[in-house]
Design an enzyme around this catalytic site. Structure first.
Site, PDB file in Angstrom:
ATOM      1  N   HIS A 135      -1.396   0.173  -9.917  1.00 56.87           N
ATOM      2  CA  HIS A 135      -2.083  -0.693  -8.943  1.00 56.87           C
ATOM      3  C   HIS A 135      -2.756  -1.901  -9.621  1.00 56.87           C
ATOM      4  CE1 HIS A 135      -4.054  -0.719  -4.706  1.00 56.87           C
ATOM      5  NE2 HIS A 135      -3.828  -1.956  -5.142  1.00 56.87           N
TER       6      HIS A 135
ATOM      7  N   GLU B  86      -3.722   7.628  -4.585  1.00 61.88           N
ATOM      8  CA  GLU B  86      -4.072   7.112  -5.921  1.00 61.88           C
ATOM      9  C   GLU B  86      -5.338   7.775  -6.457  1.00 61.88           C
ATOM     10  OE1 GLU B  86      -4.234   2.853  -5.659  1.00 61.88           O
ATOM     11  OE2 GLU B  86      -2.225   2.745  -4.833  1.00 61.88           O
TER      12      GLU B  86
ATOM     13  N   ARG C  19       0.850  -1.196   0.000  1.00 61.90           N
ATOM     14  CA  ARG C  19       0.000   0.000   0.000  1.00 61.90           C
ATOM     15  C   ARG C  19       0.881   1.239   0.000  1.00 61.90           C
ATOM     16  NH1 ARG C  19      -3.621  -2.562  -1.529  1.00 61.90           N
ATOM     17  NH2 ARG C  19      -5.667  -2.947  -0.598  1.00 61.90           N
TER      18      ARG C  19
END
Ligand code: NAP
Length: 311
Positions: A277, A259, A230
């Site tokens: 991602h 993000e 993360r």
């Protein structure tokens, strides 16, 4: 009786109608705020925050079925206080994410992006003995910051590459150690000795910003940082600085703090491989993630225990 549930619209193609039997689905896209109302379940993507306010606006809610193994987008304490079940999708994305971690390890150590750029821009003038020299893996040290499902899967893929494995975790992993020769160490030794440091702990108040200016300074000169966990784990500006100064050899990242925004300095930093991602992005895995999330909803609404609760 049908039950009103909120489901991320982006999951539509990954689910079949049999899985949704008995559910009155309202599809919500990422851009939409979380609706208020008498919904009994919500199936959010990891980009949707489900906190105190959302829970208050959904007074009949019985389950938040997150479509990810990480659940840092859900206020679990607030949910537990309201007796709302929270579930995630562990296990099914382990291999896909471990594979992508290796894609980043190989891309950074062997400078794949620079090579592709050289070819595509027409600047490649032919084979040269000192062109794009990378890091030989054999004999080097892979440091796993976190050795749960994904960290261990990354470690299990490494013997063929001849890497020594160090890892940190809250508890020892004896089977993993026997299988791979991995050694459990303190965080300071992991930072000091890893040629490649790969992050596999969840985002939590304890792990937030754990890779910062100070920890980066303790890493080996030329070491490579990989993050498929993360974005919250890494202070992006500090990482950019470590790359600009050439203290770090490279960084391979799949996740970011804000993000889809990426810190402009990190975006401009040298020797990075930046992915959008996609750790769990295989057809099989994404279907399984959606299926488990809905199965958790069906189970809880039928009065059965959730399949994969987070608390
Ligand atoms: P996991 O099996 O729960 O493993 C987590 C590991 O982190 C365990 O080794 C655990 O130690 C350790 N840990 C947890 N809290 C810690 C703390 N405060 N300090 C130090 N170590 C700590 O989880 P997983 O399935 O491997 O997934 C790991 C993370 O990967 C997820 O939380 C998610 O955020 C991320 N992820 C990203 C993608 C992507 O698309 N890029 C895909 C999937 C997952 P113990 O084993 O001793 O408890």
């Amino acid at each position: 009786m049908t039950q009103r549930v909120l489901v991320a619209a982006e999951l539509k193609n990954l689910l079949d109608s049999a899985e949704l039997a008995g559910l009155d689905v309202t599809w919500i896209s990422s851009e939409q705020p979380t609706p208020k109302g008498d919904f009994v379940a919500v199936v959010p993507l990891l980009s949707r925050w489900i906190g105190g306010t959302e829970l208050k606006h959904l007074p009949n809610l019985r389950i938040v079925a997150n479509v990810a193994v990480g659940y840092n987008n859900v206020d679990v304490v607030a949910a537990e206080m309201r007796k709302v079940v929270v579930t995630n999708t562990p296990g099914v994305l382990t291999d896909a994410t471990a594979d992508l971690t290796w894609a980043l390890i190989l891309a950074t150590t062997r400078r794949l992006v620079e090579g592709v750029d050289l070819v595509r821009t027409g600047k490649w003038t032919g084979w040269h003995p000192e062109q794009l020299l990378g890091l030989e893996l054999r004999g080097r040290t892979l440091g796993l910051f976190g050795a749960g499902r994904i960290g261990q899967a990354v470690g299990r893929r490494s013997p063929g590459f001849g890497l020594r494995i160090l890892y940190t975790a809250r508890s020892a992993k004896s089977e993993f150690e026997t299988e791979t020769g991995a050694i459990r160490v303190e965080q300071s030794r992991l930072l000091r000795e890893s040629d490649i440091l790969s992050l596999h702990v969840p985002a939590s108040p304890e792990t937030k910003g754990v890779i910062n200016a100070e920890s980066l300074a303790r890493m080996k000169p030329g070491a490579i940082l990989i993050n498929t966990a993360r974005g919250d784990l890494v202070r992006e500006e500090a990482l950019a600085e470590a790359l600009e100064s050439s203290h770090l050899g490279a960084a391979g990242l799949d996740v970011y703090t804000e993000e889809p925004a990426i810190h402009p300095r990190l975006l401009a930093a040298p020797r990075t491989v930046l992915l959008p991602h996609i750790g769990s992005a295989t057809e099989e895995t994404r279907r399984k993630m959606a299926t488990i999330a809905i199965a958790n909803v069906q189970s809880v609404l039928a009065g059965r225990p959730p399949l994969t609760p987070v608390y």
